[in-house]
Enzyme design. Structure first.
Site, PDB file in Angstrom:
ATOM      1  N   HIS A  75       0.844  -1.200   0.000  1.00 52.83           N
ATOM      2  CA  HIS A  75       0.000   0.000   0.000  1.00 52.83           C
ATOM      3  C   HIS A  75       0.874   1.244   0.000  1.00 52.83           C
ATOM      4  O   HIS A  75       1.727   1.402   0.873  1.00 52.83           O
ATOM      5  CB  HIS A  75      -0.910   0.008   1.238  1.00 52.83           C
ATOM      6  CG  HIS A  75      -2.071  -0.934   1.100  1.00 52.83           C
ATOM      7  ND1 HIS A  75      -3.147  -0.919   1.939  1.00 52.83           N
ATOM      8  CD2 HIS A  75      -2.325  -1.902   0.178  1.00 52.83           C
ATOM      9  CE1 HIS A  75      -4.016  -1.842   1.562  1.00 52.83           C
ATOM     10  NE2 HIS A  75      -3.536  -2.456   0.507  1.00 52.83           N
ATOM     11  N   TYR A 207      -9.247   4.759   7.632  1.00 52.12           N
ATOM     12  CA  TYR A 207      -9.347   5.099   9.055  1.00 52.12           C
ATOM     13  C   TYR A 207     -10.436   6.164   9.172  1.00 52.12           C
ATOM     14  O   TYR A 207     -10.315   7.236   8.571  1.00 52.12           O
ATOM     15  CB  TYR A 207      -8.046   5.701   9.574  1.00 52.12           C
ATOM     16  CG  TYR A 207      -6.901   4.718   9.800  1.00 52.12           C
ATOM     17  CD1 TYR A 207      -6.697   4.138  11.049  1.00 52.12           C
ATOM     18  CD2 TYR A 207      -5.994   4.405   8.786  1.00 52.12           C
ATOM     19  CE1 TYR A 207      -5.635   3.264  11.284  1.00 52.12           C
ATOM     20  CE2 TYR A 207      -4.929   3.539   9.007  1.00 52.12           C
ATOM     21  CZ  TYR A 207      -4.761   2.978  10.264  1.00 52.12           C
ATOM     22  OH  TYR A 207      -3.713   2.123  10.501  1.00 52.12           O
ATOM     23  N   PRO A 298      -3.487  -0.107  19.241  1.00 55.02           N
ATOM     24  CA  PRO A 298      -3.230  -0.591  17.882  1.00 55.02           C
ATOM     25  C   PRO A 298      -3.385   0.455  16.775  1.00 55.02           C
ATOM     26  O   PRO A 298      -2.952   0.222  15.639  1.00 55.02           O
ATOM     27  CB  PRO A 298      -4.270  -1.711  17.710  1.00 55.02           C
ATOM     28  CG  PRO A 298      -5.326  -1.459  18.724  1.00 55.02           C
ATOM     29  CD  PRO A 298      -4.662  -0.762  19.865  1.00 55.02           C
ATOM     30  N   LYS A 302       1.784  -0.200  15.221  1.00 56.75           N
ATOM     31  CA  LYS A 302       3.212  -0.157  15.546  1.00 56.75           C
ATOM     32  C   LYS A 302       3.737  -1.335  16.369  1.00 56.75           C
ATOM     33  O   LYS A 302       4.945  -1.562  16.419  1.00 56.75           O
ATOM     34  CB  LYS A 302       3.529   1.134  16.342  1.00 56.75           C
ATOM     35  CG  LYS A 302       3.499   2.373  15.499  1.00 56.75           C
ATOM     36  CD  LYS A 302       4.759   2.517  14.677  1.00 56.75           C
ATOM     37  CE  LYS A 302       4.653   3.518  13.563  1.00 56.75           C
ATOM     38  NZ  LYS A 302       4.547   2.973  12.217  1.00 56.75           N
ATOM     39  N   TYR A 389       4.329   6.422   9.816  1.00 60.23           N
ATOM     40  CA  TYR A 389       3.460   5.257   9.575  1.00 60.23           C
ATOM     41  C   TYR A 389       4.207   4.168   8.786  1.00 60.23           C
ATOM     42  O   TYR A 389       4.096   2.982   9.092  1.00 60.23           O
ATOM     43  CB  TYR A 389       2.199   5.688   8.822  1.00 60.23           C
ATOM     44  CG  TYR A 389       1.125   4.620   8.766  1.00 60.23           C
ATOM     45  CD1 TYR A 389       0.114   4.567   9.727  1.00 60.23           C
ATOM     46  CD2 TYR A 389       1.115   3.654   7.767  1.00 60.23           C
ATOM     47  CE1 TYR A 389      -0.877   3.577   9.683  1.00 60.23           C
ATOM     48  CE2 TYR A 389       0.141   2.668   7.717  1.00 60.23           C
ATOM     49  CZ  TYR A 389      -0.849   2.637   8.672  1.00 60.23           C
ATOM     50  OH  TYR A 389      -1.813   1.662   8.632  1.00 60.23           O
TER      51      TYR A 389
HETATM   52  P1  FAD Z   1       3.147 -11.645  21.552  1.00 60.53           P
HETATM   53  O1  FAD Z   1       2.765 -11.707  20.133  1.00 60.53           O
HETATM   54  O2  FAD Z   1       2.102 -11.389  22.560  1.00 60.53           O
HETATM   55  O3  FAD Z   1       3.887 -13.024  21.890  1.00 60.53           O
HETATM   56  C1  FAD Z   1       4.219 -13.392  23.201  1.00 60.53           C
HETATM   57  C2  FAD Z   1       4.133 -14.913  23.331  1.00 60.53           C
HETATM   58  O4  FAD Z   1       4.586 -15.302  24.633  1.00 60.53           O
HETATM   59  C3  FAD Z   1       2.710 -15.437  23.201  1.00 60.53           C
HETATM   60  O5  FAD Z   1       2.665 -16.429  22.202  1.00 60.53           O
HETATM   61  C4  FAD Z   1       2.390 -15.993  24.573  1.00 60.53           C
HETATM   62  O6  FAD Z   1       1.526 -17.116  24.529  1.00 60.53           O
HETATM   63  C5  FAD Z   1       3.772 -16.370  25.092  1.00 60.53           C
HETATM   64  N1  FAD Z   1       3.880 -16.449  26.562  1.00 60.53           N
HETATM   65  C6  FAD Z   1       3.282 -15.659  27.474  1.00 60.53           C
HETATM   66  N2  FAD Z   1       3.620 -16.042  28.739  1.00 60.53           N
HETATM   67  C7  FAD Z   1       4.444 -17.110  28.613  1.00 60.53           C
HETATM   68  C8  FAD Z   1       5.115 -17.937  29.554  1.00 60.53           C
HETATM   69  N3  FAD Z   1       5.012 -17.750  30.881  1.00 60.53           N
HETATM   70  N4  FAD Z   1       5.883 -18.975  29.092  1.00 60.53           N
HETATM   71  C9  FAD Z   1       6.004 -19.190  27.752  1.00 60.53           C
HETATM   72  N5  FAD Z   1       5.388 -18.417  26.808  1.00 60.53           N
HETATM   73  C10 FAD Z   1       4.623 -17.384  27.235  1.00 60.53           C
HETATM   74  N6  FAD Z   1       1.154  -4.321  15.437  1.00 60.53           N
HETATM   75  C11 FAD Z   1       1.630  -3.872  14.255  1.00 60.53           C
HETATM   76  O7  FAD Z   1       2.858  -3.659  14.141  1.00 60.53           O
HETATM   77  N7  FAD Z   1       0.838  -3.645  13.165  1.00 60.53           N
HETATM   78  C12 FAD Z   1      -0.507  -3.823  13.237  1.00 60.53           C
HETATM   79  O8  FAD Z   1      -1.209  -3.664  12.231  1.00 60.53           O
HETATM   80  C13 FAD Z   1      -1.066  -4.242  14.499  1.00 60.53           C
HETATM   81  N8  FAD Z   1      -2.388  -4.437  14.632  1.00 60.53           N
HETATM   82  C14 FAD Z   1      -2.880  -4.968  15.792  1.00 60.53           C
HETATM   83  C15 FAD Z   1      -4.242  -5.188  15.890  1.00 60.53           C
HETATM   84  C16 FAD Z   1      -4.771  -5.739  17.044  1.00 60.53           C
HETATM   85  C17 FAD Z   1      -6.239  -5.944  17.159  1.00 60.53           C
HETATM   86  C18 FAD Z   1      -3.893  -6.125  18.116  1.00 60.53           C
HETATM   87  C19 FAD Z   1      -4.437  -6.781  19.367  1.00 60.53           C
HETATM   88  C20 FAD Z   1      -2.542  -5.904  18.028  1.00 60.53           C
HETATM   89  C21 FAD Z   1      -2.020  -5.314  16.871  1.00 60.53           C
HETATM   90  N9  FAD Z   1      -0.664  -5.071  16.740  1.00 60.53           N
HETATM   91  C22 FAD Z   1      -0.175  -4.528  15.586  1.00 60.53           C
HETATM   92  C23 FAD Z   1       0.246  -5.386  17.843  1.00 60.53           C
HETATM   93  C24 FAD Z   1       0.971  -6.727  17.684  1.00 60.53           C
HETATM   94  O9  FAD Z   1       0.036  -7.769  17.471  1.00 60.53           O
HETATM   95  C25 FAD Z   1       1.813  -7.018  18.927  1.00 60.53           C
HETATM   96  O10 FAD Z   1       2.549  -5.863  19.250  1.00 60.53           O
HETATM   97  C26 FAD Z   1       2.768  -8.198  18.717  1.00 60.53           C
HETATM   98  O11 FAD Z   1       2.065  -9.420  18.767  1.00 60.53           O
HETATM   99  C27 FAD Z   1       3.869  -8.230  19.786  1.00 60.53           C
HETATM  100  O12 FAD Z   1       4.675  -9.344  19.596  1.00 60.53           O
HETATM  101  P2  FAD Z   1       5.432 -10.022  20.813  1.00 60.53           P
HETATM  102  O13 FAD Z   1       6.190 -11.166  20.227  1.00 60.53           O
HETATM  103  O14 FAD Z   1       6.163  -8.996  21.591  1.00 60.53           O
HETATM  104  O15 FAD Z   1       4.273 -10.543  21.791  1.00 60.53           O
HETATM  105  C1  DHB Z   2      -4.613  -3.388  11.114  1.00 59.29           C
HETATM  106  C2  DHB Z   2      -4.388  -3.222  12.448  1.00 59.29           C
HETATM  107  C3  DHB Z   2      -4.066  -1.975  12.923  1.00 59.29           C
HETATM  108  O1  DHB Z   2      -3.824  -1.798  14.237  1.00 59.29           O
HETATM  109  C4  DHB Z   2      -3.977  -0.883  12.073  1.00 59.29           C
HETATM  110  O2  DHB Z   2      -3.685   0.340  12.571  1.00 59.29           O
HETATM  111  C5  DHB Z   2      -4.187  -1.060  10.729  1.00 59.29           C
HETATM  112  C6  DHB Z   2      -4.513  -2.331  10.250  1.00 59.29           C
HETATM  113  C7  DHB Z   2      -4.966  -4.744  10.615  1.00 59.29           C
HETATM  114  O3  DHB Z   2      -5.123  -5.649  11.442  1.00 59.29           O
HETATM  115  O4  DHB Z   2      -5.102  -4.924   9.403  1.00 59.29           O
END
Ligand code: FAD
Ligand code: DHB
Length: 398
Positions: A75, A207, A298, A302, A389
């Site tokens: 995009h 958005y 979200p 980021k 962004y």
């Molecule tokens: P997580 O993905 O949470 O992974 C952590 C892992 O640790 C999990 O699998 C968990 O089960 C495991 N764990 C927890 N406790 C333990 C334990 N005691 N022992 C062993 N394992 C454990 N980010 C973006 O950059 N772009 C986007 O478009 C975006 N959109 C989003 C939309 C939504 C609706 C949401 C909820 C989030 C969005 N995010 C987005 C954020 C992104 O999903 C998270 O920031 C990302 O998953 C972080 O990754 P992580 O590996 O730090 O943590």
């Molecule tokens: C999506 C999630 C976001 O948090 C965002 O800002 C844009 C898109 C997505 O899940 O596609």
């Protein structure tokens, strides 16, 4: 079972843990990934969809970009919609013209699958259903991790531990709350997200700031939409029947000739909006990163991107510590990360405030509408928005 010894124990198989494992593998460093959830659960979780350009380039460099490059949508702009007078209007922000960069639309779920399958194909240690329950010896020569899985309790000893277990993980919780130096903000809203079997209303993300609250039309493929609605904090999925969800999506997103397309729900979830920063990310041999160290609302897309940027810093520094005995390389980890953490925290707070209805104040509504018009004008603010962004550069990982 014989005790396991490794250089780096990685707690959590989210994007942060799996990307770090790949970076360490490429540097020839031993690591084990421990994940409390099952493989199926991890592969089924939906979450993020937007990958910044520098992060997408890094994933290709790490050799995990093949399917992403084949299946992604690129995009080069985004649509901002808001009420102007009596009508809803849409403005386009052109990322390519303003910042010379694009974003990749590719589901977190797909990226996580690519990373897991690659690690498994390489025969490297990755244990699902294995929960870390305790850490001992953070200031000694080795850390002992206590783990629980189907077979019972066991221990693993590691020179370093990456605490990348997400916002609800254990590693940060094991530390004294004061020691983490946590700052946080809660917003009186949550996001209800649905994955829908139907074409998105536009080829770009929309958005929308609407008097009834924020809405976002995103996508995973040209046939699958990812739609979000601002809902009051504390609401559950039981408060939102499919009919009510569609009514709000239509009211907040539809423009003549560009309606939201209805289809079967493939998944739905609710995520509270909050900002959290643990200003301390290193505790002896434990290093926090990703959502375990900071959570952004979200709106700015980021979280995943920031998690990967942390891992580039951590991987390079662990390389120096493990391969060259330069433990001091880890001293600079948190300071190197925190500047970007605060930039992303600010950007995410700013987008949340700009686009959501967080109070009833008309004065604030006017200020936010004016800011959207300023963005649409394509000047300095739009350049900053497009640059932020699409993503800042990521440091070298080796
Ligand atoms: P997580 O993905 O949470 O992974 C952590 C892992 O640790 C999990 O699998 C968990 O089960 C495991 N764990 C927890 N406790 C333990 C334990 N005691 N022992 C062993 N394992 C454990 N980010 C973006 O950059 N772009 C986007 O478009 C975006 N959109 C989003 C939309 C939504 C609706 C949401 C909820 C989030 C969005 N995010 C987005 C954020 C992104 O999903 C998270 O920031 C990302 O998953 C972080 O990754 P992580 O590996 O730090 O943590
Ligand atoms: C999506 C999630 C976001 O948090 C965002 O800002 C844009 C898109 C997505 O899940 O596609």
């Amino acid at each position: 079972m014989n005790p396991i010894h490794t250089d780096v124990a990685i707690v959590g198989a989210g994007p942060a843990g799996l990307v770090l494992a790949r970076m360490l593998q490429l540097q020839g460093i031993d690591a084990i990934v421990l994940e409390r959830r099952s493989r199926d659960y991890v592969l089924g979780r939906v979450r993020a969809g937007i990958i910044e350009q520098p992060v997408a380039e890094l994933l290709v460099e790490l050799g995990v970009g093949e399917r992403m490059l084949a299946d992604r949508l690129v995009h080069d702009g985004v649509q901002l919609q808001h009420r102007s007078g009596d009508a809803m209007v849409r403005h386009r922000v052109d990322f390519l013209a303003l910042a010379g960069k694009t974003v990749t639309v590719y589901g977190q779920r797909e990226l996580v699958r690519d990373l897991i399958e690659l690690r498994e194909a390489d025969g490297l240690p990755l244990r699902f259903g294995c929960e870390v329950t305790g850490l001992e010896g953070l200031d000694d020569d080795r850390v002992v991790l206590r783990c629980r899985d189907q077979a019972g309790e066991s221990t693993i000893s590691a020179r370093y531990v990456a605490g990348v277990d997400g916002a609800r993980g254990i590693t940060a919780q094991l530390l004294d709350a004061g020691a983490r130096q946590t700052l946080q903000r809660r917003y009186p809203a949550a996001w209800l997200g649905v994955l829908v079997e139907a074409a998105p209303p536009s080829h770009e993300l929309i958005y929308s700031r609407h008097p009834e609250g924020f809405a976002l039309a995103s996508m995973r493929t040209p046939q699958v939409s990812r739609l979000y609605l601002q809902v009051p904090a504390g609401d559950t999925l039981a408060d939102w029947s499919p009919d009510r969800i569609w009514q709000h999506l239509h009211r907040r997103l539809d423009l003549p000739g560009s309606p939201v397309n209805e289809g079967r729900f493939l998944e739905s979830s609710i995520t509270p909006l909050r900002s959290v920063v643990h200003r301390r990310m290193r505790f002896g041999r434990l290093l926090l990163g990703g959502d375990a160290a900071h959570v952004v609302p979200p709106s700015g897309a980021k979280g995943l991107n920031l998690a990967v940027a942390d891992m580039a810093q951590l991987s390079r520094r662990l390389g120096r510590a493990v391969l060259h005995g330069e433990a001091s390389a880890l001293d600079g980890y948190q300071d190197a990360c925190l500047r970007r953490v605060w930039q992303a925290t600010h950007f995410s707070w700013w987008m949340t405030d700009l686009l959501h209805r967080l109070d009833e104040e008309e004065f604030g509504d006017e200020l936010r509408s004016e800011q959207i018009r300023t963005l649409a004008d394509g000047g300095t603010l739009a350049r900053w928005f497009a640059d932020s962004y699409t993503g800042l550069g990521v440091s070298s990982w080796s």
